[in-house]
Write a protein that holds these residues in place. Sequence first.
Motif, mmCIF file in Angstrom:
data_model
loop_
_atom_site.group_PDB
_atom_site.id
_atom_site.type_symbol
_atom_site.label_atom_id
_atom_site.label_comp_id
_atom_site.label_asym_id
_atom_site.label_seq_id
_atom_site.Cartn_x
_atom_site.Cartn_y
_atom_site.Cartn_z
ATOM 1 N N LEU A 42 14.728 42.367 28.307
ATOM 2 C CA LEU A 42 15.052 40.901 27.477
ATOM 3 C C LEU A 42 15.109 41.759 26.010
ATOM 4 O O LEU A 42 16.972 41.776 25.450
ATOM 5 N N ILE A 43 14.887 42.728 26.007
ATOM 6 C CA ILE A 43 14.898 43.244 24.634
ATOM 7 C C ILE A 43 15.963 44.221 24.921
ATOM 8 O O ILE A 43 16.816 44.239 23.500
ATOM 9 N N PRO A 44 15.729 45.458 25.422
ATOM 10 C CA PRO A 44 16.986 46.033 25.511
ATOM 11 C C PRO A 44 18.825 45.716 25.348
ATOM 12 O O PRO A 44 19.655 45.307 24.930
ATOM 13 N N THR A 45 19.026 44.404 26.213
ATOM 14 C CA THR A 45 19.842 43.776 26.269
ATOM 15 C C THR A 45 20.636 42.825 25.425
ATOM 16 O O THR A 45 21.483 42.788 24.830
ATOM 17 N N LEU A 46 19.282 42.959 24.505
ATOM 18 C CA LEU A 46 19.719 41.531 22.795
ATOM 19 C C LEU A 46 19.880 43.214 22.250
ATOM 20 O O LEU A 46 21.064 43.229 21.698
ATOM 21 N N LYS A 47 19.747 44.237 21.538
ATOM 22 C CA LYS A 47 20.091 45.256 20.987
ATOM 23 C C LYS A 47 21.390 45.653 21.901
ATOM 24 O O LYS A 47 21.750 46.449 21.022
ATOM 25 N N GLN A 48 21.478 45.519 22.912
ATOM 26 C CA GLN A 48 23.126 46.150 22.942
ATOM 27 C C GLN A 48 23.733 45.002 22.837
ATOM 28 O O GLN A 48 25.322 45.388 23.242
ATOM 29 N N ARG A 49 23.932 44.113 22.206
ATOM 30 C CA ARG A 49 24.857 42.460 22.579
ATOM 31 C C ARG A 49 25.104 42.031 23.052
ATOM 32 O O ARG A 49 26.546 41.916 23.606
ATOM 33 N N LEU A 50 24.146 42.036 24.913
ATOM 34 C CA LEU A 50 25.079 41.579 25.673
ATOM 35 C C LEU A 50 24.424 40.377 26.244
ATOM 36 O O LEU A 50 24.943 39.699 26.800
ATOM 37 N N ALA A 51 23.433 39.979 25.178
ATOM 38 C CA ALA A 51 23.521 38.390 25.331
ATOM 39 C C ALA A 51 23.071 37.632 23.755
ATOM 40 O O ALA A 51 22.949 39.135 23.392
ATOM 41 N N GLN A 52 23.394 36.149 23.743
ATOM 42 C CA GLN A 52 23.183 35.965 22.008
ATOM 43 C C GLN A 52 22.375 34.727 22.383
ATOM 44 O O GLN A 52 23.168 33.234 22.363
ATOM 45 N N PRO A 53 21.360 35.030 21.970
ATOM 46 C CA PRO A 53 20.970 33.400 22.743
ATOM 47 C C PRO A 53 20.109 32.886 21.107
ATOM 48 O O PRO A 53 20.352 34.080 20.268
ATOM 49 N N SER A 54 20.376 31.452 21.104
ATOM 50 C CA SER A 54 20.009 31.014 19.283
ATOM 51 C C SER A 54 18.821 31.127 19.052
ATOM 52 O O SER A 54 17.816 31.713 18.140
ATOM 53 N N ASP A 55 17.948 30.846 20.049
ATOM 54 C CA ASP A 55 16.337 30.764 19.908
ATOM 55 C C ASP A 55 15.616 31.812 20.838
ATOM 56 O O ASP A 55 15.835 31.874 22.219
ATOM 57 N N LEU A 56 14.810 32.523 20.741
ATOM 58 C CA LEU A 56 13.856 32.502 21.804
ATOM 59 C C LEU A 56 12.670 32.257 21.311
ATOM 60 O O LEU A 56 11.533 32.156 20.680
ATOM 61 N N VAL A 57 11.889 31.960 23.229
ATOM 62 C CA VAL A 57 10.260 30.950 23.034
ATOM 63 C C VAL A 57 9.380 32.362 23.073
ATOM 64 O O VAL A 57 9.593 32.821 24.922
ATOM 65 N N ASP A 58 8.703 32.462 22.951
ATOM 66 C CA ASP A 58 7.409 33.721 23.213
ATOM 67 C C ASP A 58 6.035 33.400 23.794
ATOM 68 O O ASP A 58 6.085 32.079 23.955
ATOM 69 N N LEU A 59 6.482 33.350 25.530
ATOM 70 C CA LEU A 59 5.557 33.137 26.176
ATOM 71 C C LEU A 59 4.317 34.088 26.197
ATOM 72 O O LEU A 59 3.082 33.433 26.685
#
Lengths: 155, 265
Positions: free
Chosen positions: B34-51
Motif C-alpha cells: 500500500l505505501i509504495p502504491t500511495l507513493k506512486q499516486r496510484l491510489a488516493q484514499p481519504s483515510d488510512l486506518v492502521d491495524l
Amino acid sequence: MPTVSMTVNGKSVSAEVEPRTLLVQYLREHLGLTGTHVGCDTSQCGACVVHVNGESLKSCTMLAGQAEGADVTTIEGLANGDDLHPMQEAFRENHGLQCGFCTPGMVMSALDLVKQNPDPSEKEVREWLEGNLCRCTGYHNIVKSILAGAEALRG
Amino acid sequence: MYQFNYQKAGSQDDAVSALSSAEDGKFLAGGMTLIPTLKQRLAQPSDLVDLSGINDMVGIQDGGDSITIGAMTRHVDVANSDVVGSKIPALQHLASHIGDPQVRNRGTIGGSIANNDPAADYPAAVLALNATVITNKREFAADDFFDGMFATNLEEDELITAIRFPVPEKAGYAKFPNPASRYALVGVMVAQTGGETRVSVTGAGQDGVFRASDIESALSGNWSAEAAKGVKMSDDGLNSDIHASAEYRAHLISVMASRAVDAAG
C-alpha cells in the motif's frame, strides 16, 4: 498537523508533520539526520534501512506516524564519539564500499543479521543482503566486511 | 503521495467504524504494497486506518489439526514459528522466502491475501492448503475468496481477522523468484490434505492465483516429481511480460510443481 514523537538514537524527538510523511523524511528533513539515504524509493535497494524497536526495516516504506513512540536507531547512532562502531570499522578496514551511498543501509542491515546470527556463514550473509543493493562493489568486500564485523563483535 | 488522514485503530470494531465513517478509507496492515502504491499516486484514499495496534489480530494458535494465524502476523513471525515449522514446514519455507528480511519484518499475511497480488506467495498457500479466511463478518473457503488479479470477494468494510490452515499430510512450495523483487515468476504449492490433492500456481496467471487441475489429477494417481513434471501446461491465460513469456511460465509450472513434490517428500 499531528505531532509525531519517538526516540531516535537515544534522544526523545518530536515534530509536527503531515500524515503522509515517511519515516525517512522525518529523519532527514525534520531531524537533519541525513545519514539514512533514499535510493530507489521503491523499497528494493535498502539504502534507507534503519532499526525500529531493534529490527531492521526500510524507512522509505513506513510512515512516520507508524513509528509513533518507537525506539529508532540510524547510522548516526552507532559510533561512540570519534570511535567507529566495530561494524563501521570493519567496512573501512575491508574497503567495503566505493561510492558509499548504500553503506549506511548495508551497515544497519548487517547489524540486524549479526544480532540474530552472531556467526553467519558467507552464504548466510549473501542471502541476508537480498534487500540491499550496491551498484559499485560487486558485494565481495561488503560480505568480507560483515564477516569481519561479526567476528569483532563476537570479541 | 497525496494527502490523507491517518489513524491507528485500537480494536477490530474501532477499525471498521473508522473505515465506515471515512469518505474513501483503506485499512493499512504492514504497508509493504500500500505505501509504495500511495507513493506512486496510484491510489488516493481519504483515510488510512492502521491495524497494527489491534492485539487480537496477531499471533499463531495451534489448534491440533489446524493452525490459525492472526491477519496482522508478520512474515518473519511465521518464518520463525516452531508451531508452523513442525506442522506445516512448507508454509514456514514460503514465509521465509517472501521479499527480503526488511519486508518480512513489516509485511503481514492478512495484507498479502487481501491485496491478492498475482505474484504474491501467500495466496498460493491459502488455495493449496484449502485454508479458511476468517473475517469480521464470516468465513470464506479458499476457493471462494480470490476473485482475479488484485481482487477478492471481501466487502468494502470487511476485515480479515485470521487465516486457518488445516494441517496437511504433505505439502511443498517451490518458486522461481524474480531476481530483483523476489516475487514469484512462478510459484507452485502442492498439498495432500485428508486424501485430497491440491495444486496452486501463483505468478503465472492473468487472473492471479489458480489451481492447476491437470497436475492435481496427475498427482492424485501418482504422487511423484515425475508425474508433476510430465504434465504439459497450456499457456492459455498465462502472463507474458519483460520477465518471462507465457510459454516459459507454462513450462516453469510443471518444473516448480515437481520441485514442490520433492520438497514435500
